[in-house]
Structure formats: C-alpha cells, structure tokens
Scaffold this motif. Structure first.
Motif, PDB file in Angstrom:
ATOM      1  N   ALA A 188      34.479  29.679  44.195  1.00 25.45           N
ATOM      2  CA  ALA A 188      34.270  28.821  43.024  1.00 25.45           C
ATOM      3  C   ALA A 188      34.737  29.486  41.740  1.00 25.45           C
ATOM      4  O   ALA A 188      35.106  28.802  40.778  1.00 25.45           O
ATOM      5  N   CYS A 189      34.746  30.825  41.718  1.00 19.94           N
ATOM      6  CA  CYS A 189      35.150  31.571  40.520  1.00 19.94           C
ATOM      7  C   CYS A 189      36.629  31.907  40.500  1.00 19.94           C
ATOM      8  O   CYS A 189      37.087  32.639  39.621  1.00 19.94           O
ATOM      9  N   GLY A 190      37.380  31.408  41.473  1.00 15.95           N
ATOM     10  CA  GLY A 190      38.834  31.577  41.439  1.00 15.95           C
ATOM     11  C   GLY A 190      39.363  32.835  42.091  1.00 15.95           C
ATOM     12  O   GLY A 190      40.440  33.324  41.715  1.00 15.95           O
ATOM     13  N   ALA A 191      38.650  33.373  43.075  1.00 13.37           N
ATOM     14  CA  ALA A 191      39.136  34.564  43.770  1.00 13.37           C
ATOM     15  C   ALA A 191      40.477  34.281  44.431  1.00 13.37           C
ATOM     16  O   ALA A 191      40.809  33.134  44.750  1.00 13.37           O
ATOM     17  N   GLY A 192      41.243  35.358  44.633  1.00 14.23           N
ATOM     18  CA  GLY A 192      42.486  35.254  45.386  1.00 14.23           C
ATOM     19  C   GLY A 192      42.175  35.252  46.869  1.00 14.23           C
ATOM     20  O   GLY A 192      41.326  34.503  47.343  1.00 14.23           O
TER      21      GLY A 192
END
Length: 342
Positions: A188-192
């Motif tokens: 949800a926090c945009g990790a790769g």
C-alpha cells in the motif's frame, strides 16, 4: 442482563477452561462490549503455554484482537451510544508517568492493557474497555475485518518508524499474521519488489495474493540468491517478522548498505542473536524495533480500505471449540484463528 457470561479462562500454563465468568461492572468511564469476533494472537499462545506471560496473572480471560457492539456505557461517556460497532486499542496510557509526559505513551509504566487487566479480555461474550480507547468501525467494514485492525496496526506503526521510499525493495522474513500485515502495508505504501520468506508452504498462495513478487522457503531455497536477484547490493528494507534469532542474524548481511532492518517479530527474551556490530557500523545499517501500535488505529482503519485482509483469517471456531482452535494455531496450519460469537 445476566450477571455471568461464558468465557475462556486461563488458570496457568496449559490450563484453559470454558466456564461461567462474571460480566465486568461498568465504571463511569468504561464501555461494555458484546464481542462478535476475537482473534488468537501469538502473545496468547505464549501466555497459555507459560513461555512468556507478558505480565498476565491467572485467573484471567485473554484476547485483545476483537470487534463488537457497545452493550452498556459508563455515566461519563458522551461520544458513543449503545449499539455502536467498535473495536478498541488494548493499551491505555496513564498520561502522567515519565514516558507519557515525553509523548511516548507506548512505553507507559502504569498502562491499563488487556493482557494484564483482570476485568478485560475478549475470549468471552462481553469485554470491558476504557471508552477513550474505542474506535468506530466504518459502516462498510465487517466485524470480521475489524477484528484484524489491531494486528494490522502493528505493521502500520512499524512503518511509521522508518523512511521507506516508493520503489524500495523489501524482504519479509515470516509469513504469519504480522509478516502478512507488513506485506499489505508495504504494498500500500508503494514498495518495489517484495520477497517473503516462510517455511510453511501452505501460506505461499496467500502471500502471493497479498502482493509478494517472490515467495520462498528458507529451509530449501537460497534467501541470498533471491535478495541478490532483486539488487546485487542487497535489500533496502529487511523486515524480521518471525521472532526467531536465526532470522535476525540473517537480516544484516542481506541488507543494502545504508538500508534498514525492521524488527517486528516477538523473539523470546532469553533468545540471543549473534550479529556483527562492525558490519552494522561500517555499512551504516539502521536497526529499528517496533512493538505495540500507539496512535495507529485511525490510520489503520483508513488504509484497510485499500485491500481485502479477510483471507488472513483462515479458521473460525465457536468459543467452546477452544481446544481445536488453539491446536489449529499451534500446528501452524492457520494464519489467523478467530473465535466467532455472532
């Protein structure tokens, strides 16, 4: 209302009993909650077995991951009404100790919490909470989903302590409730790219469903090869969510220089890890511990709108089936085992 209820009472190591228990008396600032769902946490497993009581004193009703409806309110409570759908944070700070006065209520020395408070615990029909700890459940959220707010809030708090950037690579060691919660929040926090390491292959499908790019068994697969396949210099964020000294030891070498090791798993206090402080110093590895979830419930409720966490609850039981429920959790065949009262 009757003066007694059915509850699951802990009397000491490996001594759980399903029996009548007094319904707690409601104080002026309290709320009595009719429990709908109540999940089994790893802390309850260690208390039941006596390996780590976390300060609990028998006899006691355990359970702190729950959702329900308000059945009765104390005379001073104004912000809620009977019938409201709620959950509650299991920790209430005193507001006056050294840590509270420094704005660090999570370390309160005089805290009320579900684990140690005699009249609280959610493995029963009714539980008593401080009204200031209540949180409303959104209309669109089911009671089942709301029972996951507390464990997911642990991951939300943990991520608030670090500086993860969009696109950062993530390795999560441990695919239980906390590890999978960290997976959901990382996504949800945009990790790769996200790697999840878990020896229980029965959890692989759920990890992939929740967004892991690589899922492996550390007993048969090379964690180092997987990490280097993402980046030859190592992983940006390495999350220890297994509570195992060996995974703590493995975390440092796999982490990129300047990267972060986030320790979320609860390791037994007598278990030690052999780690190289020279390596930590030379490569400027940041090591962050995360425990509890102060100030996180509102944010958790909001971020849970972005994903479906319900598949994490793999087994449901009635309270009188507690032996089977705890055995299921003990056998590791479950991710989250939950008692259902509805």
């Amino acid at each position: 209302m009757s003066k007694t209820m059915k509850g699951l009472v802990w009397y000491g190591p490996n001594d759980l009993r399903y029996e009548d228990w007094p319904i707690p008396e409601v104080g002026p600032d309290d709320a009595l909650i009719k429990v709908a769902y109540s999940g089994i946490c790893g802390s309850e497993m260690s208390i039941v077995h006596g390996t780590n009581t976390h300060g609990a004193k028998a006899p006691k009703i355990l359970g702190h991951e729950f959702a329900g409806t308000i059945a009765e309110l104390g005379k001073n409570v104004r912000d809620y009404k009977v019938g409201d759908r709620v959950t509650a944070h299991p920790h209430a700070a005193c507001g006056g100790c050294y840590f509270c006065q420094r704005g660090q209520e999570g370390f309160c020395q005089n805290a009320f919490n579900f684990i140690t408070a005699k009249d609280s615990g959610a493995f029963c029909e009714y539980t008593l909470v401080r009204a200031k700890n209540l949180y409303r459940i959104p209309d669109a959220m089911s009671m089942k989903t709301a029972s996951l707010i507390e464990p997911i809030s642990i991951a939300v708090h943990a991520f608030s302590l670090i500086n993860m950037q969009p696109g950062d690579s993530v390795l999560i060691q441990g695919g239980g409730t906390i590890g999978l919660s960290c997976l959901l929040i990382a996504k949800a926090c945009g990790a790769g790219q996200i790697i999840l390491s878990e020896p229980m292959t029965s959890r692989f499908e759920l990890a992939k469903k929740f967004g892991a790019d690589i899922v492996l068994n550390p007993l048969t697969d090379s964690l180092e090869d997987a990490a280097r396949s993402v980046c030859k210099y190592g992983i940006d964020l390495n999350i220890e969510a297994a509570g195992n000294p060996k995974t703590c030891e493995a975390a440092i070498p796999l982490t990129k220089s300047g990267g972060t090791v986030l320790v979320v798993g609860v390791c037994p206090p007598d278990k030690l890890s052999a780690i190289s402080f020279g390596d930590i110093n030379k490569r400027e590895i940041h090591i962050i511990g995360a425990n509890w979830s102060p100030y996180s419930f509102d944010r958790t409720i909001e971020i849970m709108r972005r994903f479906d966490a319900d598949p994490m609850i793999t087994h449901e039981f009635k309270l009188d089936q507690f032996k089977e429920a705890f055995q299921t959790q003990e056998d590791k065949s479950a991710v989250k085992t939950t008692f259902v009262f509805e």
